[in-house]
Design an enzyme around this catalytic site. Structure first.
Site, short mmCIF file in Angstrom:
data_model
loop_
_atom_site.label_atom_id
_atom_site.label_comp_id
_atom_site.label_asym_id
_atom_site.label_seq_id
_atom_site.Cartn_x
_atom_site.Cartn_y
_atom_site.Cartn_z
N GLU A 127 10.19 5.34 0.18
CA GLU A 127 9.68 4.26 0.69
C GLU A 127 10.64 2.98 0.00
O GLU A 127 10.30 1.93 -0.15
CB GLU A 127 8.30 3.95 0.22
CG GLU A 127 7.65 5.04 0.68
CD GLU A 127 5.97 4.79 -0.11
OE1 GLU A 127 5.66 3.85 -0.92
OE2 GLU A 127 5.18 5.69 0.25
N ASN A 169 12.23 9.75 1.78
CA ASN A 169 10.90 10.12 2.29
C ASN A 169 10.38 8.66 2.80
O ASN A 169 10.49 7.70 1.64
CB ASN A 169 10.12 10.82 1.19
CG ASN A 169 8.73 11.14 1.81
OD1 ASN A 169 8.44 11.82 2.77
ND2 ASN A 169 7.63 10.67 0.98
N HIS A 206 1.50 9.35 7.96
CA HIS A 206 0.18 8.68 7.60
C HIS A 206 -0.44 8.04 9.01
O HIS A 206 0.10 6.94 9.22
CB HIS A 206 -0.05 7.85 6.60
CG HIS A 206 0.46 8.48 5.19
ND1 HIS A 206 -0.43 9.30 4.75
CD2 HIS A 206 1.29 8.41 4.53
CE1 HIS A 206 -0.16 10.02 3.39
NE2 HIS A 206 1.10 9.46 3.35
N GLU A 235 3.18 13.97 4.30
CA GLU A 235 2.21 13.68 3.93
C GLU A 235 1.27 13.45 5.14
O GLU A 235 0.39 12.31 4.97
CB GLU A 235 2.49 12.37 3.02
CG GLU A 235 3.20 12.38 1.93
CD GLU A 235 3.49 11.03 1.17
OE1 GLU A 235 2.79 10.19 1.42
OE2 GLU A 235 4.55 10.91 0.60
N ASP A 237 -1.71 12.82 7.36
CA ASP A 237 -3.09 12.92 7.62
C ASP A 237 -3.31 11.93 8.83
O ASP A 237 -2.57 11.23 9.07
CB ASP A 237 -3.74 12.30 6.46
CG ASP A 237 -3.29 10.94 5.69
OD1 ASP A 237 -2.50 10.11 6.33
OD2 ASP A 237 -3.37 10.65 4.69
O1 G3I Z 1 -5.83 8.44 -12.95
C1 G3I Z 1 -6.44 7.03 -12.79
C2 G3I Z 1 -7.57 6.95 -13.73
O2 G3I Z 1 -7.60 6.96 -15.16
C3 G3I Z 1 -8.17 5.35 -13.44
O3 G3I Z 1 -9.37 4.90 -14.04
C4 G3I Z 1 -8.13 4.95 -12.05
C5 G3I Z 1 -8.49 3.30 -11.76
O4 G3I Z 1 -7.98 3.06 -10.49
O5 G3I Z 1 -7.03 4.93 -11.44
C6 G3I Z 1 -6.58 6.43 -11.38
O6 G3I Z 1 -5.21 6.40 -10.87
C7 G3I Z 1 -5.15 6.48 -9.45
C8 G3I Z 1 -4.37 7.55 -9.14
O7 G3I Z 1 -4.27 7.49 -7.67
C9 G3I Z 1 -5.35 8.75 -9.24
O8 G3I Z 1 -6.46 8.93 -8.77
C10 G3I Z 1 -4.49 5.08 -9.29
O9 G3I Z 1 -5.21 4.09 -9.46
C11 G3I Z 1 -4.18 5.27 -7.71
O10 G3I Z 1 -3.18 4.11 -7.22
C12 G3I Z 1 -3.34 6.44 -7.28
O11 G3I Z 1 -3.38 6.26 -5.93
C13 G3I Z 1 -2.28 7.05 -5.37
C14 G3I Z 1 -1.28 6.50 -4.43
O12 G3I Z 1 -0.36 7.23 -4.06
C15 G3I Z 1 -0.65 5.36 -5.47
O13 G3I Z 1 0.48 4.74 -5.10
C16 G3I Z 1 -2.90 8.09 -4.29
O14 G3I Z 1 -3.84 9.19 -5.28
C17 G3I Z 1 -1.99 9.01 -3.85
O15 G3I Z 1 -2.54 9.61 -2.63
C18 G3I Z 1 -0.83 8.05 -3.07
O16 G3I Z 1 0.16 8.89 -2.43
C19 G3I Z 1 1.12 8.20 -1.72
C20 G3I Z 1 2.20 8.84 -1.83
O17 G3I Z 1 2.85 9.06 -3.40
C21 G3I Z 1 3.66 8.19 -1.04
N1 G3I Z 1 3.42 7.68 0.31
C22 G3I Z 1 1.78 7.21 0.60
C23 G3I Z 1 0.89 7.89 -0.22
C24 G3I Z 1 -0.64 7.44 -0.04
O18 G3I Z 1 -0.63 6.08 -0.52
#
Ligand code: G3I
Length: 305
Positions: A127, A169, A206, A235, A237
């Site tokens: 990104e 990516n 996405h 990725e 969806d």
């Molecule tokens: O694990 C913590 C937890 O301890 C905490 O209580 C909670 C509170 O917000 O957060 C949890 O972490 C979260 C994590 O996902 C696991 O669930 C983060 O806040 C959250 O920001 C994170 O989101 C991820 C996101 O990337 C972050 O940028 C998504 O799961 C993940 O699917 C997403 O994936 C991205 C790719 O890496 C890049 N391309 C876009 C894609 C979708 O956004």
């Protein structure tokens, strides 16, 4: 084939999903993941904040959990991601300049070395381009270390793991007429012409109302392939439901099948309830683990398309 991975393999493709390690104890989740997919991406566990929480102190426990599950079950791994403006550990977020450049390169080297030999393809840089009509680089602390930060990361990754394919990516690089797509295309063309090591382009894909599946998606896939890189849908969806969602999934598969350098497809999660789009239903299995229309469309297209 009776499963996505079998049907895809018969067409020379892999079929992958993003995995969250803590869910592998959920038997519905684990059963579907193991049965249907042969390529695994850690949804979060190999990112910068997970793997280097304190500078110079690496933590591979979450990534290894997923890598070990993949190995034990005969699956390949995509690495995600070595250098990114987002999900940086706190210590990195406030760094700038040559200090940050060194820290980023050390991160790439250490993580790619740890997983050396286990990774089919690495998302080396994720990104790096801005949204909208400019085609400019995204303004980030990494970009401010100098425009060559992307190629520096690719050289470091190649040195650390010479057998992994190295990918750039991004999202919103699916529509051939968008400036961001052209910017990514020009980056790959430039790297190929100057001999910077790059092997693949990852199109996150996405799709949603603001960024729908474009009719020219196949043109985009083929244009990147014509530069001499593999194309991976990394990725996938698709927001929506029912027949319309299923038709769009089918078209994505059709387009990948039509482009010989399209290696495979990864969907970004197993069930709708596993999706990062918490309000949506963008995946192939519903919250109970049942196959959706979209699943059947993908399987049919892989088998008979
Ligand atoms: O694990 C913590 C937890 O301890 C905490 O209580 C909670 C509170 O917000 O957060 C949890 O972490 C979260 C994590 O996902 C696991 O669930 C983060 O806040 C959250 O920001 C994170 O989101 C991820 C996101 O990337 C972050 O940028 C998504 O799961 C993940 O699917 C997403 O994936 C991205 C790719 O890496 C890049 N391309 C876009 C894609 C979708 O956004």
């Amino acid at each position: 084939g009776d499963t996505l991975q079998e049907a895809a393999a018969d067409r020379g493709l892999y079929f992958g999903t993003a995995i969250t390690g803590s869910k592998l104890t959920d038997s519905t989740y684990e059963t579907i993941a193991n049965r249907e997919f042969d390529m695994i991406t850690a949804e979060n566990a190999m990112k910068l904040d997970a793997t280097e929480p304190q500078q110079g102190q690496f933590d591979f426990s979450r990534g290894d959990r997923i890598a070990n599950w993949a190995t034990q079950n005969g699956k390949q791994l995509r690495g995600h991601t070595l250098a990114w403006h987002s999900q940086q550990p706190g210590w990195m977020q406030n760094m700038e300049g040559s200090q940050l450049r060194q820290a980023m390169l050390n991160h790439v080297t250490q993580v790619a070395t740890h997983y050396r030999g286990q990774i089919h393809s690495w998302d080396v840089v994720n990104e790096a381009f801005e949204d909208g009509g400019t085609g400019a680089r995204r303004n980030s602390n990494l970009q401010r270390t100098g425009n060559d930060w992307i190629e520096a990361a690719f050289y470091a990754a190649r040195e650390a793991d010479p057998n992994a394919k190295l990918c750039y990516n991004d999202y919103n690089i699916d529509n051939w007429s968008w400036a961001k797509t052209q910017a990514a295309y020009n980056l790959v063309a430039d790297f190929k012409s100057r001999g910077v090591p790059i092997d693949c382009i990852g199109l996150q894909s996405h799709f949603n109302p603001n960024s729908p599946y474009p009719d020219n998606y196949r043109t985009t896939l083929q244009s990147f392939a014509d530069l001499g890189v593999d194309v991976q849908i990394t990725e996938l969806d698709i927001e929506g439901s029912g027949q319309q969602q299923a038709d769009t999934y089918r078209r994505v598969v059709e387009d990948c099948l039509a482009v010989s350098r399209c290696d495979g497809i990864t969907v970004w999660g197993v069930r709708d309830t596993d999706s990062w789009r918490s309000q949506g239903t963008p995946l192939l299995f519903d919250g109970n683990g049942n196959k959706k229309e979209a699943y059947h469309a993908v399987l049919d297209e892989l088998n008979d398309g």
